[in-house]
Write a protein that holds these residues in place. Sequence first.
Motif, PDB file in Angstrom:
ATOM      1  N   PHE A 121       0.827  -1.218   0.000  1.00  0.00           N
ATOM      2  CA  PHE A 121       0.000   0.000   0.000  1.00  0.00           C
ATOM      3  C   PHE A 121       0.858   1.263   0.000  1.00  0.00           C
ATOM      4  N   LEU A 122       2.059   1.142   0.563  1.00  0.00           N
ATOM      5  CA  LEU A 122       2.946   2.322   0.631  1.00  0.00           C
ATOM      6  C   LEU A 122       3.754   2.519  -0.654  1.00  0.00           C
ATOM      7  N   LYS A 123       3.785   1.501  -1.463  1.00  0.00           N
ATOM      8  CA  LYS A 123       4.619   1.526  -2.663  1.00  0.00           C
ATOM      9  C   LYS A 123       4.203   2.673  -3.591  1.00  0.00           C
ATOM     10  N   GLY A 124       5.120   3.556  -3.866  1.00  0.00           N
ATOM     11  CA  GLY A 124       4.846   4.663  -4.779  1.00  0.00           C
ATOM     12  C   GLY A 124       3.845   5.684  -4.246  1.00  0.00           C
ATOM     13  N   SER A 125       3.500   5.571  -2.934  1.00  0.00           N
ATOM     14  CA  SER A 125       2.428   6.422  -2.388  1.00  0.00           C
ATOM     15  C   SER A 125       2.811   7.906  -2.344  1.00  0.00           C
ATOM     16  N   MET A 126       4.097   8.236  -2.411  1.00  0.00           N
ATOM     17  CA  MET A 126       4.490   9.654  -2.330  1.00  0.00           C
ATOM     18  C   MET A 126       4.882  10.208  -3.705  1.00  0.00           C
ATOM     19  N   THR A 127       4.537   9.486  -4.743  1.00  0.00           N
ATOM     20  CA  THR A 127       4.861   9.954  -6.096  1.00  0.00           C
ATOM     21  C   THR A 127       4.312  11.376  -6.298  1.00  0.00           C
ATOM     22  N   GLY A 128       5.171  12.264  -6.753  1.00  0.00           N
ATOM     23  CA  GLY A 128       4.727  13.640  -6.995  1.00  0.00           C
ATOM     24  C   GLY A 128       4.619  14.476  -5.729  1.00  0.00           C
ATOM     25  N   ARG A 129       4.980  13.910  -4.581  1.00  0.00           N
ATOM     26  CA  ARG A 129       4.866  14.646  -3.315  1.00  0.00           C
ATOM     27  C   ARG A 129       6.205  14.849  -2.627  1.00  0.00           C
ATOM     28  N   ARG A 130       6.147  15.717  -1.625  1.00  0.00           N
ATOM     29  CA  ARG A 130       7.337  15.965  -0.821  1.00  0.00           C
ATOM     30  C   ARG A 130       7.310  15.091   0.421  1.00  0.00           C
ATOM     31  N   MET A 131       8.363  14.360   0.630  1.00  0.00           N
ATOM     32  CA  MET A 131       8.489  13.577   1.869  1.00  0.00           C
ATOM     33  C   MET A 131       9.093  14.465   2.945  1.00  0.00           C
ATOM     34  N   LEU A 132       8.495  14.436   4.131  1.00  0.00           N
ATOM     35  CA  LEU A 132       9.054  15.183   5.250  1.00  0.00           C
ATOM     36  C   LEU A 132       9.740  14.201   6.201  1.00  0.00           C
ATOM     37  N   VAL A 133      10.966  14.513   6.558  1.00  0.00           N
ATOM     38  CA  VAL A 133      11.684  13.692   7.533  1.00  0.00           C
ATOM     39  C   VAL A 133      11.857  14.561   8.777  1.00  0.00           C
ATOM     40  N   CYS A 134      11.173  14.180   9.848  1.00  0.00           N
ATOM     41  CA  CYS A 134      11.137  15.032  11.048  1.00  0.00           C
ATOM     42  C   CYS A 134      11.673  14.277  12.261  1.00  0.00           C
ATOM     43  N   PHE A 135      12.230  15.029  13.180  1.00  0.00           N
ATOM     44  CA  PHE A 135      12.797  14.433  14.388  1.00  0.00           C
ATOM     45  C   PHE A 135      12.133  15.041  15.618  1.00  0.00           C
ATOM     46  N   PHE A 136      11.686  14.172  16.498  1.00  0.00           N
ATOM     47  CA  PHE A 136      11.057  14.647  17.732  1.00  0.00           C
ATOM     48  C   PHE A 136      11.586  13.836  18.901  1.00  0.00           C
ATOM     49  N   CYS A 137      11.224  14.296  20.099  1.00  0.00           N
ATOM     50  CA  CYS A 137      11.685  13.625  21.307  1.00  0.00           C
ATOM     51  C   CYS A 137      10.488  13.336  22.204  1.00  0.00           C
ATOM     52  N   LEU A 138      10.301  12.078  22.566  1.00  0.00           N
ATOM     53  CA  LEU A 138       9.266  11.722  23.534  1.00  0.00           C
ATOM     54  C   LEU A 138       9.825  11.996  24.918  1.00  0.00           C
ATOM     55  N   GLY A 139       9.100  12.763  25.719  1.00  0.00           N
ATOM     56  CA  GLY A 139       9.597  13.122  27.045  1.00  0.00           C
ATOM     57  C   GLY A 139      10.480  14.349  26.946  1.00  0.00           C
ATOM     58  N   PRO A 140      10.893  14.896  28.106  1.00  0.00           N
ATOM     59  CA  PRO A 140      11.706  16.107  28.102  1.00  0.00           C
ATOM     60  C   PRO A 140      13.058  15.875  27.419  1.00  0.00           C
ATOM     61  N   ILE A 141      13.627  16.951  26.954  1.00  0.00           N
ATOM     62  CA  ILE A 141      14.954  16.914  26.334  1.00  0.00           C
ATOM     63  C   ILE A 141      16.005  16.553  27.392  1.00  0.00           C
ATOM     64  N   ASP A 142      17.044  15.839  26.971  1.00  0.00           N
ATOM     65  CA  ASP A 142      18.163  15.489  27.854  1.00  0.00           C
ATOM     66  C   ASP A 142      17.711  14.833  29.150  1.00  0.00           C
ATOM     67  N   SER A 143      16.870  13.840  28.997  1.00  0.00           N
ATOM     68  CA  SER A 143      16.332  13.190  30.182  1.00  0.00           C
ATOM     69  C   SER A 143      16.470  11.683  30.037  1.00  0.00           C
ATOM     70  N   GLU A 144      16.577  11.017  31.176  1.00  0.00           N
ATOM     71  CA  GLU A 144      16.630   9.553  31.180  1.00  0.00           C
ATOM     72  C   GLU A 144      15.337   8.982  30.587  1.00  0.00           C
ATOM     73  N   PHE A 145      14.254   9.758  30.674  1.00  0.00           N
ATOM     74  CA  PHE A 145      12.955   9.317  30.176  1.00  0.00           C
ATOM     75  C   PHE A 145      12.857   9.378  28.651  1.00  0.00           C
ATOM     76  N   SER A 146      13.690  10.198  28.026  1.00  0.00           N
ATOM     77  CA  SER A 146      13.373  10.569  26.648  1.00  0.00           C
ATOM     78  C   SER A 146      13.707   9.481  25.633  1.00  0.00           C
ATOM     79  N   ILE A 147      12.903   9.436  24.589  1.00  0.00           N
ATOM     80  CA  ILE A 147      13.123   8.505  23.475  1.00  0.00           C
ATOM     81  C   ILE A 147      13.096   9.322  22.181  1.00  0.00           C
ATOM     82  N   PRO A 148      14.219   9.343  21.451  1.00  0.00           N
ATOM     83  CA  PRO A 148      14.219  10.073  20.179  1.00  0.00           C
ATOM     84  C   PRO A 148      13.390   9.314  19.131  1.00  0.00           C
ATOM     85  N   CYS A 149      12.814  10.059  18.209  1.00  0.00           N
ATOM     86  CA  CYS A 149      11.968   9.441  17.182  1.00  0.00           C
ATOM     87  C   CYS A 149      12.220  10.103  15.841  1.00  0.00           C
ATOM     88  N   VAL A 150      12.085   9.308  14.792  1.00  0.00           N
ATOM     89  CA  VAL A 150      12.077   9.901  13.459  1.00  0.00           C
ATOM     90  C   VAL A 150      10.727   9.600  12.819  1.00  0.00           C
TER      91      VAL A 150
END
Length: 623
Positions: A121-150
């Motif tokens: 279903f994902l095959k070719g799904s972004m044809t003609g579109r812009r892919m966004l690659v974003c980075f976020f952090c679950l939990g506070p920054i610089d914390s033992e709790f935090s989990i980075p995400c892409v």
Amino acid sequence: MGNVIELLKQKLTADNYDRLMALDNPRMHEFVADAIELTSPESVYVCTDSDEDRAYIRQMAIENGEETPLDIAGHTLHFDGYNDQARDKANTKYLLPPGSDLGEQLNSIDKKAGTAEVREFLKGSMTGRRMLVCFFCLGPIDSEFSIPCVQITDSPYVAHSETILYRPGYEQFGKIGASPAFFRFLHSEGRLENAVSKDIDKRRVYIDLEEEIVYSVNTQYGGNTIGLKKLALRLAIQKASREGWLAEHMFVLGAHGPGGRVTYFAGAFPSACGKTSTSMLPGQTIIGDDIAYFRKKNGQIRSVNVEKGIFGIIRDVNPTDDPVIYEALTNPGEVIFSNVLVDDAKKPHWLGMGAELPAEGTNHSGKWKKGKKDAKGNEITASHKNARYTLNIGELKNMDPMMDDPQGVPVGGIVYGGRDSDTWVPVEQAFNWTEGILLKGASLESETTAATLGQEGVRSFNLMSNLDFLSIPLGRYIRNNLDFVRGVENPPLVFSVNYFLRGKDGKYLNGMADKLVWILWAELRVNGDVEGIETPTGLIPKYEDLQKLFKEHLKADYTRDDYVRQFTIRIPENLAKLDRVEKIYKDKVADTPKVLFDTFAGTRKRLEALQDKLGDYVSPLDL
Ligand code: SPV
Ligand code: MN
């Protein structure tokens, strides 16, 4: 896949390539390269944490038609498709490798077959579109709790929502080096028609727990697409189980007691049971309204809000019941309104907003007029009952100052509540942690309303209000909760609350505002300031303590009659509940810990002993 670096060099502009390569993480590079190869975007935009990038995403959402500016500065409107208004439970599945078993309560599919299906279903799904690659952090920054995400998505609306809801993660990602410990999300809205996902029959949300990757396709609704929300919660529950911490579907609130004292509470309620409004109680301070992580530090349980924003139900947000949110929703600031009604003047309207709604406008069904029916003949309400707002907690006047503390906040109490017309009293403290987890959290049920299922009062079982998101067998999840207090000096007190109790005449026994008193009573209990009255299921407040709290905080005269009606122990209903819940564990949860059955048996004995002595309905004044 061929050479990752070569592919990225070929498909990304020099700027974007440099941004991606500045993060020296081969596993992340491979994920991005694979997503490009699979979805064939026209271009790729790598977002950093800068204000320019945030503004760019926001602008893109407007340009591609996913969001429209509203009358107030910073406000935008987003629609999800008519049949894409909620989490798709049926099509959300774990990709199960051979030989593993999550128990019959969790929805899963063979890993090989499921991966092939969703990738098709994902095959070719972004044809003609812009892919966004974003980075976020679950939990506070610089914390033992935090989990980075892409997060990879072709939806600027999804990326925009995440910039509001989560801490930025580009810098944070830079700090983890080549570590593989991060979550990955790949989303495509698929083919669009009028800016909404068209192939709803091919909507899939598939979760690979081994790889910590979630695929989501042919959908826009936040609960299915905003990777860091409920999709990450599923990954986090599994990770937490491996590592000895807890990931919960809970708000975190600072309750303000006498003398400026602040006691933190975390609370779990199924959707539409007052969770967000509890996290926003007047005079108190909010840490978070939806998802919390818990870790033990120096003999203490501490908690953080995984998010920094709110994706809240807008229905019934009005100046009387939710003044803080209402103010934020009617003043300049960054807010996304989704699936509300909008008029020609670009003003949003929603059910229960405390004002008359226009008779026509535009909503998730297109042009709308009062009385409009859908293809099935059902009347379409002005705004969807699951219509939402997305805003930054920083926009709210009641944000708790500890919100971003990397150490989290110490947890004094846990609260479990559901929609219960006839069983639980408005507030009760469990005798101890084990009884709290088993008799309050693991026994949580909630009644459907006429509006949602057509049949009122059907109780659905939802342990810790986390059933929809569990990624480990139920018994193991309960066991993890029970064991979590090992080595903790003063475990949090555990409470049940019930805002929906009714009298014999079917009327609610409490007003909406009363929940403040239950939480403030719990705050006094945690600090040992008041005593409780023992019932077979825990400790309830004394009349005098509540009378004082009602007077002081709600300026209300709380009568002894009200108290008796609300806090009468309803023994037949409590026994029926024990039977109902026990049957679920017996029949459907193979790994239920034995202590659950023992605790239920002990509680049943206490209830029956009281019933023998004082009858079916026992006034708190007789205890
Ligand atoms: C909930 O339903 O519990 C929510 C909204 O918080 S969703 O993101 O859809 O899960
Ligand atoms: Mn939620």
